[in-house]
Design a protein around this motif. Structure first.
Motif, PDB file in Angstrom:
ATOM      1  N   ARG A   1       0.833  -1.208   0.000  1.00  0.00           N
ATOM      2  CA  ARG A   1       0.000   0.000   0.000  1.00  0.00           C
ATOM      3  C   ARG A   1       0.868   1.260   0.000  1.00  0.00           C
ATOM      4  O   ARG A   1       0.638   2.193  -0.780  1.00  0.00           O
ATOM      5  CB  ARG A   1      -0.912   0.011   1.214  1.00  0.00           C
ATOM      6  N   GLU A   2       1.870   1.293   0.873  1.00  0.00           N
ATOM      7  CA  GLU A   2       2.692   2.501   0.987  1.00  0.00           C
ATOM      8  C   GLU A   2       3.578   2.717  -0.228  1.00  0.00           C
ATOM      9  O   GLU A   2       4.003   3.842  -0.502  1.00  0.00           O
ATOM     10  CB  GLU A   2       3.533   2.424   2.262  1.00  0.00           C
ATOM     11  N   ASN A   3       3.840   1.626  -0.959  1.00  0.00           N
ATOM     12  CA  ASN A   3       4.607   1.749  -2.202  1.00  0.00           C
ATOM     13  C   ASN A   3       3.715   2.096  -3.389  1.00  0.00           C
ATOM     14  O   ASN A   3       4.188   2.136  -4.533  1.00  0.00           O
ATOM     15  CB  ASN A   3       5.370   0.460  -2.495  1.00  0.00           C
ATOM     16  N   GLY A   4       2.421   2.301  -3.125  1.00  0.00           N
ATOM     17  CA  GLY A   4       1.502   2.690  -4.184  1.00  0.00           C
ATOM     18  C   GLY A   4       1.117   1.569  -5.126  1.00  0.00           C
ATOM     19  O   GLY A   4       0.651   1.820  -6.243  1.00  0.00           O
ATOM     20  N   LYS A   5       1.285   0.319  -4.675  1.00  0.00           N
ATOM     21  CA  LYS A   5       0.967  -0.817  -5.535  1.00  0.00           C
ATOM     22  C   LYS A   5      -0.547  -1.039  -5.586  1.00  0.00           C
ATOM     23  O   LYS A   5      -1.241  -0.933  -4.574  1.00  0.00           O
ATOM     24  CB  LYS A   5       1.645  -2.094  -5.026  1.00  0.00           C
ATOM     25  N   THR A   6      -1.031  -1.339  -6.777  1.00  0.00           N
ATOM     26  CA  THR A   6      -2.428  -1.740  -6.931  1.00  0.00           C
ATOM     27  C   THR A   6      -2.523  -3.222  -6.599  1.00  0.00           C
ATOM     28  O   THR A   6      -1.880  -4.056  -7.251  1.00  0.00           O
ATOM     29  CB  THR A   6      -2.921  -1.485  -8.363  1.00  0.00           C
ATOM     30  N   LEU A   7      -3.293  -3.553  -5.587  1.00  0.00           N
ATOM     31  CA  LEU A   7      -3.366  -4.934  -5.136  1.00  0.00           C
ATOM     32  C   LEU A   7      -4.312  -5.752  -5.997  1.00  0.00           C
ATOM     33  O   LEU A   7      -5.297  -5.246  -6.537  1.00  0.00           O
ATOM     34  CB  LEU A   7      -3.824  -4.993  -3.689  1.00  0.00           C
TER      35      LEU A   7
ATOM     36  N   LYS B   1       5.710 -10.682   0.562  1.00  0.00           N
ATOM     37  CA  LYS B   1       5.304  -9.409  -0.055  1.00  0.00           C
ATOM     38  C   LYS B   1       5.501  -9.452  -1.564  1.00  0.00           C
ATOM     39  O   LYS B   1       4.606  -9.066  -2.341  1.00  0.00           O
ATOM     40  CB  LYS B   1       6.096  -8.267   0.571  1.00  0.00           C
ATOM     41  N   ASP B   2       6.650  -9.943  -2.008  1.00  0.00           N
ATOM     42  CA  ASP B   2       6.908 -10.029  -3.445  1.00  0.00           C
ATOM     43  C   ASP B   2       6.012 -11.067  -4.116  1.00  0.00           C
ATOM     44  O   ASP B   2       5.622 -10.919  -5.284  1.00  0.00           O
ATOM     45  CB  ASP B   2       8.378 -10.368  -3.691  1.00  0.00           C
ATOM     46  N   PHE B   3       5.669 -12.126  -3.381  1.00  0.00           N
ATOM     47  CA  PHE B   3       4.747 -13.145  -3.890  1.00  0.00           C
ATOM     48  C   PHE B   3       3.375 -12.524  -4.141  1.00  0.00           C
ATOM     49  O   PHE B   3       2.765 -12.727  -5.205  1.00  0.00           O
ATOM     50  CB  PHE B   3       4.657 -14.276  -2.871  1.00  0.00           C
ATOM     51  N   LEU B   4       2.900 -11.728  -3.184  1.00  0.00           N
ATOM     52  CA  LEU B   4       1.623 -11.044  -3.366  1.00  0.00           C
ATOM     53  C   LEU B   4       1.672 -10.091  -4.557  1.00  0.00           C
ATOM     54  O   LEU B   4       0.721 -10.009  -5.343  1.00  0.00           O
ATOM     55  CB  LEU B   4       1.253 -10.267  -2.102  1.00  0.00           C
ATOM     56  N   GLU B   5       2.773  -9.372  -4.690  1.00  0.00           N
ATOM     57  CA  GLU B   5       2.893  -8.422  -5.790  1.00  0.00           C
ATOM     58  C   GLU B   5       2.898  -9.148  -7.132  1.00  0.00           C
ATOM     59  O   GLU B   5       2.276  -8.688  -8.102  1.00  0.00           O
ATOM     60  CB  GLU B   5       4.166  -7.600  -5.633  1.00  0.00           C
ATOM     61  N   THR B   6       3.550 -10.304  -7.187  1.00  0.00           N
ATOM     62  CA  THR B   6       3.562 -11.097  -8.420  1.00  0.00           C
ATOM     63  C   THR B   6       2.172 -11.601  -8.766  1.00  0.00           C
ATOM     64  O   THR B   6       1.769 -11.595  -9.945  1.00  0.00           O
ATOM     65  CB  THR B   6       4.534 -12.283  -8.278  1.00  0.00           C
ATOM     66  N   LEU B   7       1.421 -12.034  -7.757  1.00  0.00           N
ATOM     67  CA  LEU B   7       0.056 -12.502  -8.007  1.00  0.00           C
ATOM     68  C   LEU B   7      -0.836 -11.354  -8.471  1.00  0.00           C
ATOM     69  O   LEU B   7      -1.792 -11.573  -9.224  1.00  0.00           O
ATOM     70  CB  LEU B   7      -0.515 -13.137  -6.744  1.00  0.00           C
ATOM     71  N   THR B   8      -0.528 -10.154  -8.036  1.00  0.00           N
ATOM     72  CA  THR B   8      -1.268  -8.984  -8.516  1.00  0.00           C
ATOM     73  C   THR B   8      -1.029  -8.771 -10.007  1.00  0.00           C
ATOM     74  O   THR B   8      -1.942  -8.476 -10.778  1.00  0.00           O
ATOM     75  CB  THR B   8      -0.841  -7.732  -7.727  1.00  0.00           C
ATOM     76  N   LYS B   9       0.217  -8.945 -10.426  1.00  0.00           N
ATOM     77  CA  LYS B   9       0.553  -8.735 -11.841  1.00  0.00           C
ATOM     78  C   LYS B   9      -0.128  -9.768 -12.730  1.00  0.00           C
ATOM     79  O   LYS B   9      -0.495  -9.513 -13.842  1.00  0.00           O
ATOM     80  CB  LYS B   9       2.075  -8.808 -12.029  1.00  0.00           C
TER      81      LYS B   9
END
Length: 376
Positions: free
Chosen positions: A124-130, A368-376
């Motif tokens: 969230r703080e990095n501005g990532k769209t979840l 955290k990176d796993f979640l970000e990858t699943l978002t992509k």
């Protein structure tokens, strides 16, 4: 490694202390709900929508969602309850050493809940769209998820993946398959009679039960991951009476859904036949957790997780384990599921429960990176 996160290791440890000192034993509804309120405030501050599944006997289950999380999203499953009674913190306080963090529920699974919160807050703080995320935190996992199973299954339907926050194995492995388990109670009613004067008028319930159990135990196929074990037996009323009653408890562990279906059918079929037609045999119980089978979808999740860990110079493998968890419920619905994503530790359910300190930040960064990858 903590420069990848929104907070330092010291801040994560302080948050873990707060979580651990908010005791939440399974049978302590007040304690679980108090801890749940703390979690609600944390996740609401990150913009998650909150639903509360109110319970009478156990703590209320919590569901946190992003706004678009209803369909084709990712389900994250954790539990708020621990096995420890209220007051344990007085005799087993939270403490920190160079190598380990100790405390009731520190690895099972307060540490995982800190990991989840810090990972989501960092994104969230990095501005990532979840991605469409649904987080389900139940209150009764340690007592078999007796009230939360329907909720888990309902939330899991139509999801593209389920991530379960049980701790990693002691060697750091994540879990990609688990055995399912259940218990059956076999009860025999016979006819009492004086064993010295007229035993022929009696129908021996213990004798009938023993014959039945021999057949049931022959269902075991250890080489196929199927174990049927008599774990308790009782019967009889006095030393000079033909026993009119006998009962046995049978523990069953299975590796596949097909085994689960077949062995229950066979147990009930065996119990439907009486060697002595003056006796009556009853069977109760069943499976409370289906097996979590390794599938291609689970393999894809595992390969993604392993690649991310490798990018952080962390070697991770996957494994099968005999213990049960809530991962079994989405897996049985055909949802790709991976478990053991929490930090590394040991001594679960004992006054020596601990987390390996270096794994706290390490597994949080990977998650955290796993979640970000699943978002992509």
């Amino acid at each position: 490694m903590d420069d990848h996160l929104c907070c330092t290791e010291e801040e994560m440890i302080n948050l873990l202390r707060l979580f651990v000192e908010n005791e939440s034993g399974s049978n302590d509804k007040e304690g679980v709900d108090r801890f749940g309120q703390l979690l609600k405030e944390k996740f609401q501050a990150l913009g998650f929508l909150v639903r509360e599944d109110v319970q009478t006997d156990y703590g209320n289950h919590l569901v946190f969602q992003t706004e678009d999380a209803e369909e084709d999203g990712v389900l994250i499953i954790g539990h708020m309850d621990t096995v420890f009674d209220r007051g344990t913190i007085e005799t087993f306080p939270f403490r920190v050493t160079d190598r380990r963090l100790y405390g009731p529920g520190v690895i099972d699974m307060k540490g995982s809940l800190v990991m989840l919160y810090v990972a989501m807050r960092t994104l969230r703080e990095n501005g990532k769209t979840l991605a469409p995320f649904t987080i389900l935190l139940n209150s009764d996992e340690e007592v078999g998820s007796v009230t939360s199973r329907p909720l888990i299954e309902r939330e899991a339907r139509h999801k593209r993946a389920a991530l379960v926050l049980e701790p990693a194995r002691k060697n750091g492995d994540v879990v990609t398959s688990r055995r399912g388990g259940g218990q059956f109670i076999v009860r025999v009613d016979g006819i009492s009679a004086h064993s010295g004067i007229e035993p022929e008028k009696g129908a021996n319930a213990i004798e009938e039960l023993n014959k039945t159990l021999v057949e049931i135990e022959q269902l075991s196929r250890p080489e196929e991951g199927l174990d049927v074990t008599v774990v308790g037996i009782s019967g009889g009323v006095a030393s000079n009476v033909v026993p009119p009653y006998a009962e046995a408890t049978i523990d069953v562990r299975v590796s596949t859904i097909q085994q689960m279906t077949d062995v229950e059918r066979l147990i009930r079929a065996i119990c439907s036949v009486d060697y002595d037609d003056r006796t009556e045999t009853y069977v109760e119980g069943g499976f409370n957790r289906p097996p979590m089978e390794f599938t291609e979808g689970t393999n894809q999740l595992w390969q993604t997780y392993r690649r991310i860990a490798h990018d952080h110079d962390v070697s991770v493998d996957h494994c099968h384990t005999g213990g049960g968890s809530d991962a079994s419920f989405p897996a049985a619905l055909g949802i790709p599921t991976i478990d053991g994503l929490g930090p590394i530790g040991g001594g679960q359910h004992t006054i020596n429960e601990y987390m390996k300190r270096t794994s706290f930040v390490e597994r949080t960064v990977i998650f955290k990176d796993f979640l970000e990858t699943l978002t992509k």
